[in-house]
Design an enzyme around this catalytic site. Structure first.
Site, mmCIF file in Angstrom:
data_model
loop_
_atom_site.group_PDB
_atom_site.id
_atom_site.type_symbol
_atom_site.label_atom_id
_atom_site.label_comp_id
_atom_site.label_asym_id
_atom_site.label_seq_id
_atom_site.Cartn_x
_atom_site.Cartn_y
_atom_site.Cartn_z
ATOM 1 N N GLU A 82 -2.103 -26.887 -21.861
ATOM 2 C CA GLU A 82 -1.030 -27.574 -21.132
ATOM 3 C C GLU A 82 -1.335 -29.062 -20.963
ATOM 4 O OE1 GLU A 82 0.630 -23.751 -18.572
ATOM 5 O OE2 GLU A 82 -0.368 -25.373 -17.515
ATOM 6 N N ASN B 11 9.697 -22.420 -6.660
ATOM 7 C CA ASN B 11 8.348 -22.364 -6.081
ATOM 8 C C ASN B 11 7.607 -23.708 -6.142
ATOM 9 O OD1 ASN B 11 7.791 -22.279 -8.788
ATOM 10 N ND2 ASN B 11 6.983 -20.193 -8.805
ATOM 11 N N LYS C 199 7.940 -29.449 -9.603
ATOM 12 C CA LYS C 199 9.160 -28.948 -10.236
ATOM 13 C C LYS C 199 10.396 -29.612 -9.606
ATOM 14 C CE LYS C 199 7.353 -24.402 -11.640
ATOM 15 N NZ LYS C 199 7.494 -22.934 -11.405
HETATM 16 N N1 UDP Z 1 9.422 -16.881 -12.689
HETATM 17 C C1 UDP Z 1 10.627 -16.375 -12.245
HETATM 18 N N2 UDP Z 1 10.724 -15.027 -12.001
HETATM 19 C C2 UDP Z 1 9.675 -14.183 -12.179
HETATM 20 C C3 UDP Z 1 8.448 -14.711 -12.631
HETATM 21 C C4 UDP Z 1 8.360 -16.060 -12.877
HETATM 22 O O1 UDP Z 1 11.591 -17.112 -12.067
HETATM 23 O O2 UDP Z 1 9.814 -12.979 -11.938
HETATM 24 C C5 UDP Z 1 9.312 -18.337 -12.946
HETATM 25 C C6 UDP Z 1 8.673 -19.077 -11.783
HETATM 26 O O3 UDP Z 1 9.271 -20.374 -11.685
HETATM 27 C C7 UDP Z 1 7.228 -19.186 -12.237
HETATM 28 C C8 UDP Z 1 7.418 -19.423 -13.728
HETATM 29 O O4 UDP Z 1 8.491 -18.560 -14.071
HETATM 30 O O5 UDP Z 1 6.558 -20.225 -11.566
HETATM 31 C C9 UDP Z 1 6.221 -19.119 -14.581
HETATM 32 O O6 UDP Z 1 5.843 -17.779 -14.401
HETATM 33 P P1 UDP Z 1 4.305 -17.383 -14.266
HETATM 34 O O7 UDP Z 1 4.229 -15.899 -14.290
HETATM 35 O O8 UDP Z 1 3.498 -18.142 -15.259
HETATM 36 O O9 UDP Z 1 3.973 -17.859 -12.765
HETATM 37 P P2 UDP Z 1 3.094 -19.098 -12.251
HETATM 38 O O10 UDP Z 1 1.963 -19.287 -13.223
HETATM 39 O O11 UDP Z 1 4.012 -20.305 -12.169
HETATM 40 O O12 UDP Z 1 2.612 -18.677 -10.890
#
Ligand code: UDP
Ligand code: MG
Length: 151
Positions: free
Chosen positions: A139, A125, A11
């Site tokens: 994806e 993250n 990212k």
């Molecule tokens: N995200 C955020 N706040 C939240 C949850 C998710 O900003 O409360 C963002 C974060 O960058 C995350 C992305 O949205 O990586 C995608 O969310 P997902 O729940 O799919 O998490 P991931 O699969 O990336 O762990």
């Protein structure tokens, strides 16, 4: 055990903070094989398609800005997309990556080591990794042409 492929994105925060090498190193050491890699300027359309499942979340618009690099420089900031392959790669890579919230990500995971939450509350993250179910296949199809994968 099943042979799987999964999508990883460095990212914009990971790019800005020069963490690509470390991410590759950790995935290498965990035994996964890189079968695709490219630099991508993320269009609005690609960002919205990639995160389509989250479109009703309150953080969605900021997430689109984040993945397009708007918090780390110009629009269409470059990111790097990878496809990794291995036994149970989807779950295995998620383990190396750590929990979504960098504050909850275990020490030693990529997000636990390098992720942060900004004072405005934005999760930074470092990486994206496909989640369970049909996500990885969808994806990979969105980000890569079949001929771009070397297997
Ligand atoms: N995200 C955020 N706040 C939240 C949850 C998710 O900003 O409360 C963002 C974060 O960058 C995350 C992305 O949205 O990586 C995608 O969310 P997902 O729940 O799919 O998490 P991931 O699969 O990336 O762990
Ligand atoms: Mg996800």
């Amino acid at each position: 055990m099943a042979m799987e492929k999964t999508l990883i994105l460095i990212k914009p925060d990971g790019m800005a903070r020069k963490l690509t090498g470390i991410v590759i190193d950790r995935l290498d050491n965990a035994g996964f094989e890189m079968v695709g890699a490219k630099v991508v300027a993320v269009s609005e359309e690609l960002a919205r398609k990639h995160y389509e499942a989250l479109k009703n979340q309150p953080f969605f618009e900021n997430l689109i800005k984040y993945i397009r690099g708007e918090f780390h420089g110009i629009k269409n900031h470059k990111i790097i997309a990878f496809v990794y392959k291995g036994e149970n790669a989807v779950e295995g890579v998620r383990k190396v990556v750590g929990a979504t919230n960098p504050e909850q990500a275990a020490c030693g995971t990529i997000r636990g080591s390098f992720g942060r939450i900004t004072t405005k509350g934005q999760f930074e993250n470092v990486v994206h990794a496909s989640g369970a179910g049909p996500e990885a296949e969808k994806e990979i199809e969105l980000w890569f042409k079949p001929e771009e994968l070397v297997e």
